[in-house]
Design a protein around this motif. Sequence first.
Motif, PDB file in Angstrom:
ATOM      1  N   VAL A 190       0.821  -1.199   0.000  1.00  0.00           N
ATOM      2  CA  VAL A 190       0.000   0.000   0.000  1.00  0.00           C
ATOM      3  C   VAL A 190       0.860   1.256   0.000  1.00  0.00           C
ATOM      4  O   VAL A 190       0.505   2.277  -0.598  1.00  0.00           O
ATOM      5  CB  VAL A 190      -0.957  -0.021   1.208  1.00  0.00           C
ATOM      6  N   VAL A 191       2.030   1.210   0.638  1.00  0.00           N
ATOM      7  CA  VAL A 191       2.896   2.384   0.679  1.00  0.00           C
ATOM      8  C   VAL A 191       3.401   2.722  -0.723  1.00  0.00           C
ATOM      9  O   VAL A 191       3.373   3.891  -1.145  1.00  0.00           O
ATOM     10  CB  VAL A 191       4.074   2.140   1.643  1.00  0.00           C
ATOM     11  N   GLU A 192       3.846   1.707  -1.456  1.00  0.00           N
ATOM     12  CA  GLU A 192       4.336   1.955  -2.820  1.00  0.00           C
ATOM     13  C   GLU A 192       3.223   2.492  -3.710  1.00  0.00           C
ATOM     14  O   GLU A 192       3.456   3.412  -4.514  1.00  0.00           O
ATOM     15  CB  GLU A 192       4.904   0.664  -3.406  1.00  0.00           C
ATOM     16  N   ARG A 193       1.996   1.969  -3.572  1.00  0.00           N
ATOM     17  CA  ARG A 193       0.890   2.450  -4.395  1.00  0.00           C
ATOM     18  C   ARG A 193       0.569   3.914  -4.100  1.00  0.00           C
ATOM     19  O   ARG A 193       0.328   4.706  -5.020  1.00  0.00           O
ATOM     20  CB  ARG A 193      -0.338   1.568  -4.144  1.00  0.00           C
ATOM     21  N   VAL A 194       0.577   4.280  -2.830  1.00  0.00           N
ATOM     22  CA  VAL A 194       0.268   5.666  -2.465  1.00  0.00           C
ATOM     23  C   VAL A 194       1.362   6.611  -2.955  1.00  0.00           C
ATOM     24  O   VAL A 194       1.079   7.692  -3.486  1.00  0.00           O
ATOM     25  CB  VAL A 194       0.083   5.770  -0.936  1.00  0.00           C
ATOM     26  N   LEU A 195       2.626   6.215  -2.803  1.00  0.00           N
ATOM     27  CA  LEU A 195       3.728   7.087  -3.227  1.00  0.00           C
ATOM     28  C   LEU A 195       3.749   7.262  -4.746  1.00  0.00           C
ATOM     29  O   LEU A 195       3.961   8.362  -5.252  1.00  0.00           O
ATOM     30  CB  LEU A 195       5.055   6.521  -2.731  1.00  0.00           C
TER      31      LEU A 195
ATOM     32  N   GLY B  55      -4.811   9.409  -2.745  1.00  0.00           N
ATOM     33  CA  GLY B  55      -4.079   8.569  -1.802  1.00  0.00           C
ATOM     34  C   GLY B  55      -4.512   8.814  -0.369  1.00  0.00           C
ATOM     35  O   GLY B  55      -4.986   9.893  -0.016  1.00  0.00           O
ATOM     36  N   ARG B  56      -4.333   7.809   0.487  1.00  0.00           N
ATOM     37  CA  ARG B  56      -4.772   7.896   1.878  1.00  0.00           C
ATOM     38  C   ARG B  56      -3.722   8.572   2.738  1.00  0.00           C
ATOM     39  O   ARG B  56      -2.576   8.106   2.841  1.00  0.00           O
ATOM     40  CB  ARG B  56      -5.061   6.509   2.443  1.00  0.00           C
ATOM     41  N   ASN B  57      -4.103   9.695   3.348  1.00  0.00           N
ATOM     42  CA  ASN B  57      -3.302  10.344   4.393  1.00  0.00           C
ATOM     43  C   ASN B  57      -1.900  10.710   3.916  1.00  0.00           C
ATOM     44  O   ASN B  57      -0.934  10.631   4.679  1.00  0.00           O
ATOM     45  CB  ASN B  57      -3.198   9.431   5.617  1.00  0.00           C
ATOM     46  N   PHE B  58      -1.796  11.156   2.654  1.00  0.00           N
ATOM     47  CA  PHE B  58      -0.469  11.524   2.145  1.00  0.00           C
ATOM     48  C   PHE B  58      -0.527  12.798   1.319  1.00  0.00           C
ATOM     49  O   PHE B  58       0.103  13.788   1.668  1.00  0.00           O
ATOM     50  CB  PHE B  58       0.109  10.367   1.320  1.00  0.00           C
ATOM     51  N   CYS B  59      -1.282  12.787   0.221  1.00  0.00           N
ATOM     52  CA  CYS B  59      -1.321  13.929  -0.679  1.00  0.00           C
ATOM     53  C   CYS B  59      -2.081  15.087  -0.019  1.00  0.00           C
ATOM     54  O   CYS B  59      -3.266  14.938   0.316  1.00  0.00           O
ATOM     55  CB  CYS B  59      -1.992  13.534  -1.991  1.00  0.00           C
ATOM     56  N   PRO B  60      -1.469  16.262   0.163  1.00  0.00           N
ATOM     57  CA  PRO B  60      -2.168  17.368   0.833  1.00  0.00           C
ATOM     58  C   PRO B  60      -3.395  17.847   0.066  1.00  0.00           C
ATOM     59  O   PRO B  60      -4.417  18.182   0.673  1.00  0.00           O
ATOM     60  CB  PRO B  60      -1.094  18.463   0.922  1.00  0.00           C
TER      61      PRO B  60
ATOM     62  N   ALA C 275      10.614   7.953   4.075  1.00  0.00           N
ATOM     63  CA  ALA C 275      10.358   6.886   5.049  1.00  0.00           C
ATOM     64  C   ALA C 275       9.539   7.397   6.230  1.00  0.00           C
ATOM     65  O   ALA C 275       8.649   6.705   6.734  1.00  0.00           O
ATOM     66  CB  ALA C 275      11.679   6.300   5.536  1.00  0.00           C
ATOM     67  N   ARG C 276       9.816   8.611   6.669  1.00  0.00           N
ATOM     68  CA  ARG C 276       9.060   9.172   7.781  1.00  0.00           C
ATOM     69  C   ARG C 276       7.616   9.441   7.384  1.00  0.00           C
ATOM     70  O   ARG C 276       6.695   9.211   8.170  1.00  0.00           O
ATOM     71  CB  ARG C 276       9.730  10.460   8.269  1.00  0.00           C
ATOM     72  N   LEU C 277       7.398   9.909   6.162  1.00  0.00           N
ATOM     73  CA  LEU C 277       6.028  10.127   5.694  1.00  0.00           C
ATOM     74  C   LEU C 277       5.283   8.808   5.514  1.00  0.00           C
ATOM     75  O   LEU C 277       4.086   8.711   5.795  1.00  0.00           O
ATOM     76  CB  LEU C 277       6.045  10.891   4.372  1.00  0.00           C
ATOM     77  N   ALA C 278       5.984   7.788   5.033  1.00  0.00           N
ATOM     78  CA  ALA C 278       5.331   6.499   4.801  1.00  0.00           C
ATOM     79  C   ALA C 278       4.848   5.871   6.101  1.00  0.00           C
ATOM     80  O   ALA C 278       3.937   5.037   6.085  1.00  0.00           O
ATOM     81  CB  ALA C 278       6.284   5.549   4.082  1.00  0.00           C
TER      82      ALA C 278
ATOM     83  N   PRO D  98      -2.057   4.825   6.578  1.00  0.00           N
ATOM     84  CA  PRO D  98      -2.779   3.772   7.312  1.00  0.00           C
ATOM     85  C   PRO D  98      -2.723   2.432   6.583  1.00  0.00           C
ATOM     86  O   PRO D  98      -2.609   2.371   5.355  1.00  0.00           O
ATOM     87  CB  PRO D  98      -4.215   4.304   7.380  1.00  0.00           C
ATOM     88  N   ASP D  99      -2.798   1.380   7.357  1.00  0.00           N
ATOM     89  CA  ASP D  99      -2.854   0.037   6.780  1.00  0.00           C
ATOM     90  C   ASP D  99      -4.189  -0.166   6.060  1.00  0.00           C
ATOM     91  O   ASP D  99      -5.192   0.470   6.401  1.00  0.00           O
ATOM     92  CB  ASP D  99      -2.702  -1.017   7.875  1.00  0.00           C
ATOM     93  N   PRO D 100      -4.233  -1.023   5.056  1.00  0.00           N
ATOM     94  CA  PRO D 100      -5.505  -1.269   4.347  1.00  0.00           C
ATOM     95  C   PRO D 100      -6.578  -1.779   5.300  1.00  0.00           C
ATOM     96  O   PRO D 100      -6.333  -2.656   6.131  1.00  0.00           O
ATOM     97  CB  PRO D 100      -5.123  -2.314   3.294  1.00  0.00           C
TER      98      PRO D 100
END
Length: 371
Positions: free
Chosen positions: A1-6, A39-44, A260-263, A267-269
């Motif tokens: 999920v982290v790679e997909r969001v990034l 994306g979840r909890n990443f893109c402002p 890494a800190r942002l990742a 949230p987990d799926p």
Amino acid sequence: VVERVLRGFMRCGLVEHGFARLWCPRCRTSMLCPFSCRGRNFCPSCEKKKQLLWAEWLHNEVLAPVPHRHLVLTMPRLLRGIFRKRRELLLDLSQCAAEALAEYMRRQLAAEARPGIVVSVTTAGDLIQWHPHAHLLLSDGTFSDDGSFHPLQAWDGEAVMKLFRERLLAHLIERHAISQELAHKLLSWRHPGFSAYIGEPIPAEDNKTIEDVASYLVKAPLSLKKLVYLDGQEAVVYRSKMNPALGRNFEAMDPLEWLARLADHIPDPGRHRTSAYGYYANRARGARAKVKAHLETAPAEAPKKRRCSSNWARLIAKVYQADPLTCRTCGGPLQIVAYIHDQLTIKTILDHLGRAPPEIERPPPQVRYVP
């Protein structure tokens, strides 16, 4: 999920990865509106639109027309790393916060009454460090079974903090996350490390403040206004308010460390960031809706066919103060004529409009000498 969001964040807002084609029938102007990553909890940008939509839904569908308060419950740094290794404990943090507030209000008012509580678990601090804590938006009083509201006259932050500390330590011991010795040590500290912030009451008629606080509960950890990238030094500087523990108002990081800190805060799926308890719980609201539907004698309307939501345009206009469905040339309404996903079609249209992205320069081939 982290790679997909990034990867989705890197494509967000770029027309070369897909767009909606808009057409103005008045001045015959064609425009392109790029897709967002969602994306979840990443893109402002995407998170801001989700915040506004969630705050509107919460205010219109969940919250009762009574005064509310904003509370923040925090824990000592000694316990924060446990929630980083065991993400399932974040739900326990939400439950402990709700149980502590419900118990406090039962002691102050009536044992059979219950408050309306909405809890949002946030994992990021001001400098994007790992800092799990709970934001709460709760009714400034309790509700009886008949729906009558009983306001709470005074709040005691020390009592709320002690109840939250007691519940959280008991949950962590039960989940075998800490030992009894560590819990006794935390209880014996002169400065416990737990805290409870209790905000001012928000009147029921102050709709804007309630929606602003609701948006703050689910805000994204990243703010682009605080971010500076030093290209020559290959460093990321993130600025915020003065941090008393660090003694500075910025954090300098390597780009990979920053990612890494942002990742860490993605949230987990299947894990929800917000939960409702007490009078605002899903079960309680569903029971009230059934009673209301039973009392109404009007015939129920036939279910309408669900159409694609147009909230995206309204939310963009609310965030950026510009309506994406209004022509910038003549001010007329724009019509969506196509959604373009095919890469070959995207390249053909962008080449025709002269908006094709520059080609990425490839490095020269490596020369290998064979003896």
